[in-house]
Design a protein around this motif. Sequence first.
Motif, PDB file in Angstrom:
ATOM      1  N   HIS A 150       0.838  -1.205   0.000  1.00  0.00           N
ATOM      2  CA  HIS A 150       0.000   0.000   0.000  1.00  0.00           C
ATOM      3  C   HIS A 150       0.873   1.255   0.000  1.00  0.00           C
ATOM      4  O   HIS A 150       0.626   2.212  -0.737  1.00  0.00           O
ATOM      5  CB  HIS A 150      -0.918   0.020   1.229  1.00  0.00           C
ATOM      6  N   ASP A 151       1.922   1.235   0.839  1.00  0.00           N
ATOM      7  CA  ASP A 151       2.771   2.417   0.957  1.00  0.00           C
ATOM      8  C   ASP A 151       3.586   2.660  -0.303  1.00  0.00           C
ATOM      9  O   ASP A 151       3.744   3.805  -0.736  1.00  0.00           O
ATOM     10  CB  ASP A 151       3.708   2.272   2.163  1.00  0.00           C
ATOM     11  N   SER A 152       4.101   1.593  -0.909  1.00  0.00           N
ATOM     12  CA  SER A 152       4.927   1.780  -2.102  1.00  0.00           C
ATOM     13  C   SER A 152       4.091   2.284  -3.276  1.00  0.00           C
ATOM     14  O   SER A 152       4.567   3.071  -4.099  1.00  0.00           O
ATOM     15  CB  SER A 152       5.625   0.471  -2.479  1.00  0.00           C
ATOM     16  N   ALA A 153       2.821   1.853  -3.352  1.00  0.00           N
ATOM     17  CA  ALA A 153       1.944   2.334  -4.423  1.00  0.00           C
ATOM     18  C   ALA A 153       1.515   3.776  -4.180  1.00  0.00           C
ATOM     19  O   ALA A 153       1.397   4.565  -5.122  1.00  0.00           O
ATOM     20  CB  ALA A 153       0.718   1.429  -4.538  1.00  0.00           C
ATOM     21  N   ALA A 154       1.263   4.123  -2.934  1.00  0.00           N
ATOM     22  CA  ALA A 154       0.800   5.470  -2.609  1.00  0.00           C
ATOM     23  C   ALA A 154       1.915   6.502  -2.721  1.00  0.00           C
ATOM     24  O   ALA A 154       1.650   7.675  -2.997  1.00  0.00           O
ATOM     25  CB  ALA A 154       0.190   5.498  -1.210  1.00  0.00           C
ATOM     26  N   ALA A 155       3.182   6.080  -2.518  1.00  0.00           N
ATOM     27  CA  ALA A 155       4.289   7.036  -2.434  1.00  0.00           C
ATOM     28  C   ALA A 155       4.506   7.912  -3.677  1.00  0.00           C
ATOM     29  O   ALA A 155       4.587   9.132  -3.544  1.00  0.00           O
ATOM     30  CB  ALA A 155       5.577   6.319  -2.035  1.00  0.00           C
ATOM     31  N   PRO A 156       4.569   7.422  -4.923  1.00  0.00           N
ATOM     32  CA  PRO A 156       4.728   6.021  -5.347  1.00  0.00           C
ATOM     33  C   PRO A 156       6.211   5.661  -5.499  1.00  0.00           C
ATOM     34  O   PRO A 156       7.040   6.514  -5.829  1.00  0.00           O
ATOM     35  CB  PRO A 156       4.029   6.017  -6.707  1.00  0.00           C
ATOM     36  N   ARG A 157       6.500   4.356  -5.293  1.00  0.00           N
ATOM     37  CA  ARG A 157       7.860   3.837  -5.411  1.00  0.00           C
ATOM     38  C   ARG A 157       7.836   2.585  -6.281  1.00  0.00           C
ATOM     39  O   ARG A 157       7.714   1.468  -5.783  1.00  0.00           O
ATOM     40  CB  ARG A 157       8.431   3.504  -4.035  1.00  0.00           C
ATOM     41  N   PRO A 158       7.919   2.737  -7.604  1.00  0.00           N
ATOM     42  CA  PRO A 158       7.786   1.579  -8.499  1.00  0.00           C
ATOM     43  C   PRO A 158       8.807   0.479  -8.238  1.00  0.00           C
ATOM     44  O   PRO A 158       8.477  -0.714  -8.319  1.00  0.00           O
ATOM     45  CB  PRO A 158       7.976   2.190  -9.892  1.00  0.00           C
ATOM     46  N   ASP A 159      10.052   0.843  -7.915  1.00  0.00           N
ATOM     47  CA  ASP A 159      11.068  -0.182  -7.682  1.00  0.00           C
ATOM     48  C   ASP A 159      10.713  -1.047  -6.484  1.00  0.00           C
ATOM     49  O   ASP A 159      10.875  -2.279  -6.511  1.00  0.00           O
ATOM     50  CB  ASP A 159      12.435   0.462  -7.474  1.00  0.00           C
TER      51      ASP A 159
END
Length: 456
Positions: A150-159
């Motif tokens: 959830h956090d990586s998508a919201a940040a977003p952080r594709p890697d």
Amino acid sequence: MAQETFAFTSSALRSLRLQRELLEQDDRRRALARESATRRFLSENPRPPLTPPRGQYCRDPAVHNALYSGDLLRIKSIFKDETTTNLIMETVSEELVWSPEQGLWVLSPRRQQTSALRIAAARGYGDCARHLLLRGAEVDAVVGGRAPLHDSAAAPRPDCTRLLLAFGADPNLLSAEGSAPLHLCTTPESLPCAELLLAHGARVNLGTRERQVTALHVAARQGLVAHVELYLRHGADPARRSHQGETPLNAACAAAERPEDAERYYQVAQRLLEAGADPGAAGRKDHTPLHNACGNGQPRLARLLLRHGADATVPNCAGYTPMDCALHAVEEYRHQRPEQTIALLLDHGAGPVHPKMLKFCCRHPPALEVVLNAYDRVPPAESWVGAVPPELWEEHRDFYASAVRAAGQPRRLQHLARCALRRHLGPRCHAAVPKLALLPPPLRLYLQLPLEGLIS
């Protein structure tokens, strides 16, 4: 706040302890309720969210700082096994809350919880996240309401999104608020994350737990053209309704408020309509997309909807038509040429408005002129003349004076013929008038209610 600068009474201390106990009980109750609700909702994905064992907390600021700064060497020295990588990172801050029992403000603890993997994923520390995963961090552990994905998508952080998915993260896992990672892709930069989630099995039509909002609703509401195109290619349903009955097209038209965003929302609506969205689908309070477009002063968007068959005369639950919404918006959106929206609606079958509505457009002379020219007899000026500021009257004295003189008086024969022909054509005016080839061009223009600056 330091104790030496805040005098605690015995009653305040008792209230503080009571607040802390109630908060702990509420945390336990909510955690159980969320776990049960998530298990029921994701019947197609029976695996419940993973939660670290209760009681294993880390409140050490040094550990927190290492995670938030992405210090890989320190993280490797701290997180060496499954037990340490799955510790709950907890911070406790105190805030003033009103205590009705005591009748005063008291300090109450506010806990925030997260996990080491969540911190690394949200900040794009891919090397740190990989280390934690290799040492046994639970990839789907929901701590503090969210999982790392959830956090990586919201940040977003594709890697980090790619890394988590490679380690088996569930792309359909719901957060405590009931959102899947795809629902949290809310910025243009999150497109790569959305593509990764869909490639790993994210369900494009999955709704949030309570509101049943899909990723297409979210993208439409945010005006994300590329996201909308992506979701539609993956089978997103443009007719899908939320719990309140809103379609993605409703969401896009309702959110198109700022002039600088008009082009984005126009493109979103265009893609949705091309995909089969219903331009007349009524949502919350029976507002259609056309109601929303007119209420937001968006003539180009309104034209698009009308071209796809939207009804210019349908009322909402309060009895307001799109014309009523357009008139209510004149004052706020006067710089977006609201007279164009009004003329457009009249060309698609909207009739003359009730005289009481004239007060909403009387401060914008072009809008008032178009509305008054829809009547074969101008109604009395008493319903609107008092709402015109003196300085505006002076600025447009000739126009307002002509409108007052025409009130209650017979119009010119030429105007009466125009009204009769427009009534006959009804909603076909916009298409039929330009095709009247036998009429001279100035007369065809006259039938389209051009602005003249006077009421004659």
